[in-house]
Design a protein around this motif. Structure first.
Motif, PDB file in Angstrom:
ATOM      1  N   PHE A 316      38.914   7.215   3.091  1.00  0.00           N
ATOM      2  CA  PHE A 316      37.775   7.586   3.921  1.00  0.00           C
ATOM      3  C   PHE A 316      36.654   8.127   3.028  1.00  0.00           C
ATOM      4  CE2 PHE A 316      41.237   7.566   6.934  1.00  0.00           C
ATOM      5  CZ  PHE A 316      40.655   7.007   8.066  1.00  0.00           C
ATOM      6  N   CYS A 317      35.390   7.879   3.414  1.00  0.00           N
ATOM      7  CA  CYS A 317      34.269   8.270   2.546  1.00  0.00           C
ATOM      8  C   CYS A 317      34.168   9.774   2.391  1.00  0.00           C
ATOM      9  CB  CYS A 317      32.962   7.686   3.081  1.00  0.00           C
ATOM     10  SG  CYS A 317      32.566   8.158   4.781  1.00  0.00           S
ATOM     11  N   ASP A 318      34.550  10.525   3.425  1.00  0.00           N
ATOM     12  CA  ASP A 318      34.602  11.981   3.333  1.00  0.00           C
ATOM     13  C   ASP A 318      35.495  12.515   4.439  1.00  0.00           C
ATOM     14  OD1 ASP A 318      32.955  12.572   5.784  1.00  0.00           O
ATOM     15  OD2 ASP A 318      31.399  11.596   4.591  1.00  0.00           O
ATOM     16  N   ALA A 319      35.863  13.796   4.322  1.00  0.00           N
ATOM     17  CA  ALA A 319      36.790  14.388   5.288  1.00  0.00           C
ATOM     18  C   ALA A 319      36.195  14.430   6.689  1.00  0.00           C
ATOM     19  CB  ALA A 319      37.179  15.792   4.842  1.00  0.00           C
ATOM     20  N   GLY A 320      34.876  14.608   6.766  1.00  0.00           N
ATOM     21  CA  GLY A 320      34.224  14.657   8.070  1.00  0.00           C
ATOM     22  C   GLY A 320      34.381  13.350   8.835  1.00  0.00           C
ATOM     23  N   TYR A 321      34.214  12.229   8.132  1.00  0.00           N
ATOM     24  CA  TYR A 321      34.365  10.927   8.776  1.00  0.00           C
ATOM     25  C   TYR A 321      35.832  10.683   9.147  1.00  0.00           C
ATOM     26  CZ  TYR A 321      34.195   5.898   9.550  1.00  0.00           C
ATOM     27  OH  TYR A 321      34.317   4.646  10.100  1.00  0.00           O
ATOM     28  N   PHE A 322      36.757  11.144   8.283  1.00  0.00           N
ATOM     29  CA  PHE A 322      38.180  11.031   8.579  1.00  0.00           C
ATOM     30  C   PHE A 322      38.521  11.780   9.868  1.00  0.00           C
ATOM     31  CE2 PHE A 322      42.369  13.271   7.892  1.00  0.00           C
ATOM     32  CZ  PHE A 322      43.156  12.218   8.325  1.00  0.00           C
ATOM     33  N   ILE A 323      38.020  13.013   9.986  1.00  0.00           N
ATOM     34  CA  ILE A 323      38.288  13.822  11.183  1.00  0.00           C
ATOM     35  C   ILE A 323      37.703  13.151  12.423  1.00  0.00           C
ATOM     36  CG2 ILE A 323      37.785  16.029  12.306  1.00  0.00           C
ATOM     37  CD1 ILE A 323      37.826  17.290   9.476  1.00  0.00           C
ATOM     38  N   LYS A 324      36.489  12.610  12.290  1.00  0.00           N
ATOM     39  CA  LYS A 324      35.838  11.937  13.413  1.00  0.00           C
ATOM     40  C   LYS A 324      36.641  10.713  13.852  1.00  0.00           C
ATOM     41  CE  LYS A 324      31.470   9.703  14.711  1.00  0.00           C
ATOM     42  NZ  LYS A 324      30.102   9.337  14.235  1.00  0.00           N
ATOM     43  N   THR A 325      37.108   9.930  12.882  1.00  0.00           N
ATOM     44  CA  THR A 325      37.891   8.727  13.196  1.00  0.00           C
ATOM     45  C   THR A 325      39.231   9.102  13.820  1.00  0.00           C
ATOM     46  OG1 THR A 325      36.867   7.609  11.296  1.00  0.00           O
ATOM     47  CG2 THR A 325      38.829   6.587  12.247  1.00  0.00           C
ATOM     48  N   PHE A 326      39.876  10.124  13.263  1.00  0.00           N
ATOM     49  CA  PHE A 326      41.163  10.585  13.787  1.00  0.00           C
ATOM     50  C   PHE A 326      41.006  11.012  15.245  1.00  0.00           C
ATOM     51  CE2 PHE A 326      44.798  13.237  14.514  1.00  0.00           C
ATOM     52  CZ  PHE A 326      45.785  12.745  13.663  1.00  0.00           C
ATOM     53  N   LYS A 327      39.940  11.761  15.512  1.00  0.00           N
ATOM     54  CA  LYS A 327      39.713  12.266  16.872  1.00  0.00           C
ATOM     55  C   LYS A 327      39.423  11.124  17.836  1.00  0.00           C
ATOM     56  CE  LYS A 327      37.341  16.027  19.275  1.00  0.00           C
ATOM     57  NZ  LYS A 327      36.344  17.113  19.135  1.00  0.00           N
ATOM     58  N   LYS A 328      38.782  10.059  17.342  1.00  0.00           N
ATOM     59  CA  LYS A 328      38.475   8.899  18.175  1.00  0.00           C
ATOM     60  C   LYS A 328      39.747   8.246  18.697  1.00  0.00           C
ATOM     61  CE  LYS A 328      36.540   4.216  17.789  1.00  0.00           C
ATOM     62  NZ  LYS A 328      35.877   3.238  16.873  1.00  0.00           N
ATOM     63  N   PHE A 329      40.769   8.160  17.831  1.00  0.00           N
ATOM     64  CA  PHE A 329      42.012   7.487  18.223  1.00  0.00           C
ATOM     65  C   PHE A 329      43.014   8.438  18.880  1.00  0.00           C
ATOM     66  CE2 PHE A 329      40.400   4.461  15.073  1.00  0.00           C
ATOM     67  CZ  PHE A 329      40.637   3.256  15.709  1.00  0.00           C
ATOM     68  N   GLU A 330      43.024   9.701  18.465  1.00  0.00           N
ATOM     69  CA  GLU A 330      44.056  10.635  18.936  1.00  0.00           C
ATOM     70  C   GLU A 330      43.541  11.713  19.875  1.00  0.00           C
ATOM     71  OE1 GLU A 330      47.276  10.212  18.339  1.00  0.00           O
ATOM     72  OE2 GLU A 330      46.790   8.403  17.196  1.00  0.00           O
ATOM     73  N   THR A 331      42.212  11.777  20.076  1.00  0.00           N
ATOM     74  CA  THR A 331      41.538  12.761  20.952  1.00  0.00           C
ATOM     75  C   THR A 331      41.721  14.211  20.504  1.00  0.00           C
ATOM     76  OG1 THR A 331      43.368  13.048  22.539  1.00  0.00           O
ATOM     77  CG2 THR A 331      41.840  11.200  22.916  1.00  0.00           C
ATOM     78  N   LEU A 332      42.122  14.436  19.264  1.00  0.00           N
ATOM     79  CA  LEU A 332      42.212  15.771  18.693  1.00  0.00           C
ATOM     80  C   LEU A 332      42.075  15.660  17.176  1.00  0.00           C
ATOM     81  CD1 LEU A 332      45.931  16.979  18.848  1.00  0.00           C
ATOM     82  CD2 LEU A 332      45.241  14.620  19.044  1.00  0.00           C
ATOM     83  N   THR A 333      41.802  16.765  16.521  1.00  0.00           N
ATOM     84  CA  THR A 333      41.562  16.741  15.081  1.00  0.00           C
ATOM     85  C   THR A 333      42.881  16.682  14.315  1.00  0.00           C
ATOM     86  OG1 THR A 333      41.623  19.142  14.841  1.00  0.00           O
ATOM     87  CG2 THR A 333      39.489  18.148  15.411  1.00  0.00           C
ATOM     88  N   PRO A 334      42.847  16.283  13.035  1.00  0.00           N
ATOM     89  CA  PRO A 334      44.077  16.241  12.229  1.00  0.00           C
ATOM     90  C   PRO A 334      44.768  17.602  12.149  1.00  0.00           C
ATOM     91  CG  PRO A 334      42.321  15.050  11.125  1.00  0.00           C
ATOM     92  CD  PRO A 334      41.690  15.717  12.303  1.00  0.00           C
ATOM     93  N   ALA A 335      43.983  18.676  11.997  1.00  0.00           N
ATOM     94  CA  ALA A 335      44.577  20.019  11.881  1.00  0.00           C
ATOM     95  C   ALA A 335      45.310  20.406  13.159  1.00  0.00           C
ATOM     96  CB  ALA A 335      43.497  21.037  11.554  1.00  0.00           C
ATOM     97  N   VAL A 336      44.694  20.120  14.303  1.00  0.00           N
ATOM     98  CA  VAL A 336      45.329  20.445  15.585  1.00  0.00           C
ATOM     99  C   VAL A 336      46.587  19.598  15.771  1.00  0.00           C
ATOM    100  CG1 VAL A 336      45.052  20.339  18.093  1.00  0.00           C
ATOM    101  CG2 VAL A 336      43.184  21.194  16.664  1.00  0.00           C
ATOM    102  N   TYR A 337      46.505  18.323  15.374  1.00  0.00           N
ATOM    103  CA  TYR A 337      47.668  17.433  15.475  1.00  0.00           C
ATOM    104  C   TYR A 337      48.832  17.981  14.659  1.00  0.00           C
ATOM    105  CZ  TYR A 337      50.638  13.310  15.089  1.00  0.00           C
ATOM    106  OH  TYR A 337      51.712  12.458  15.130  1.00  0.00           O
TER     107      TYR A 337
END
Length: 354
Positions: A316-337
């Protein structure tokens, strides 16, 4: 799938396996052969029928048999159960997948029989254009064709289920046995590698060895859990797409475009997009990030890597984009997951205590 743990020839004694295969073929009246996850035979055919032997030796007819085998195996993997179908000569065949821990490691190909109840609807997996040359070849083999064993559809389904459960059980037990032996050997090596073990009593050494086995088992289970998603590579029904799937799985840290994948497969981007959707059911622009998120979930569950580290590892280009993409598919952030996953497991483990 490169791990030798999932290579059939490393898991089982093929000589003994072939004796079992011969016995099963004799009892079921079906010809049987075992193939690995690539579709390559690891045994000889057991009781291949004369008609099919002649057809498979014919240079113009054999390719249709090979296509039947390949498509039947892929369909069985997709269904995760035996797949019964008709070949290009309307002969009944069965593809029986061997799947351990969500890893497809091979298949049993059985059949070369006809049905009593000919009106049973079954898919003819490959159609062969009729011509005078083929018709003449069939007439020459008509006696062998008529002598093919005949079973009822109920008998075929019962045999298919029996082979599915039997073969998967045998292979799974062999894997567990091999893993246990490897762990035990590693544990025993502690006595040799660690001089301090010499001064311990026999009971102390046994206890330490058991601890080593438990630690090794824990590590193996974690590795297996990760590999369920990360190493479970796709075998495409369309061979044109296979280079793209291979590249995706072996370059997890890259951001790959549709155009690059089309070029790798030597086809146009528009055609690549069309057949990719047909193969996977979704656009490449959805499939690729969703797959990365599945890998990310496994890393969040099984490692202590930071969000930034996982983001970097998966390209991923940066952590912010990773978090945004993760939330798009899982409806929550990586940390919360990660927190939810660990809290659930902590609760589950504590509830199992006496």
């Amino acid at each position: 799938m490169n791990n030798s743990l999932f290579n059939l020839d490393k898991i089982i004694d093929l000589e003994k396996w072939h004796k079992l295969q011969d016995s099963l073929a004799l009892v079921t009246k079906m010809a049987i052969i075992t193939v690995d996850y690539k579709g390559t035979p690891v045994t000889q055919h057991s009781y291949c029928q004369p008609f099919c032997q002649s057809v498979r030796k014919d240079s113009s007819l054999s390719p249709y048999c090979q296509t039947c085998d390949a498509r039947g195996g892929l369909e069985a993997v997709r269904l995760n159960k035996p797949y019964i179908y008709m070949c290009h000569f309307n002969i009944i065949d069965i593809a029986i997948p061997i799947i351990i821990d969500n890893q497809y490691i091979g298949a049993i190909m059985a059949g070369q029989i006809k049905l009593h109840d000919t009106e049973t609807p079954l898919e003819q997996i490959v159609t062969r254009p009729s011509n005078s040359e083929t018709n003449n070849k069939f007439k020459a083999l008509e006696e062998e064709y008529l002598s093919l064993p005949t079973l009822s559809y109920e008998e075929v389904t019962t045999i298919a289920d029996m082979l599915f459960h039997l073969c998967n059980y045998i292979v799974e037990e062999a894997i567990h046995k091999n893993s246990t032996i490897d762990m035990y050997k590693k544990a025993l090596s502690i006595d040799i590698d660690n001089p301090s073990m010499d001064s311990m009593s026999s009971s102390d050494r046994t206890y330490r060895n058991i601890q080593a086995i438990q630690n090794e088992l824990s590590s193996t289970l974690i590795d297996t859990k990760i590999k369920k998603v990360i190493s479970n590579e796709i075998r495409s029904a369309n061979p044109l797409l296979q280079p793209s799937f291979d590249y995706i799985y072996h370059h997890k840290n890259e951001n790959i475009t549709l155009s690059e994948m089309a070029k790798l497969c030597h086809i146009s981007p528009s055609y690549f997009s069309r057949i990719f959707i047909k193969e996977t059911g979704e656009k490449f622009s959805v499939f690729a990030p969703r797959l990365k998120i599945e890998w990310a979930k496994q890393l969040l569950e099984t490692t202590d890597q930071s969000i930034n580290q996982i983001s970097d590892e998966l390209g991923f280009c940066d952590a912010g984009y990773f978090i945004k993409t993760f939330k798009k598919f899982e409806t929550l952030t990586p940390a919360v997951y990660r927190n939810m996953y660990r809290n659930n497991h902590t609760f589950k483990n504590s509830s199992e205590l006496p």
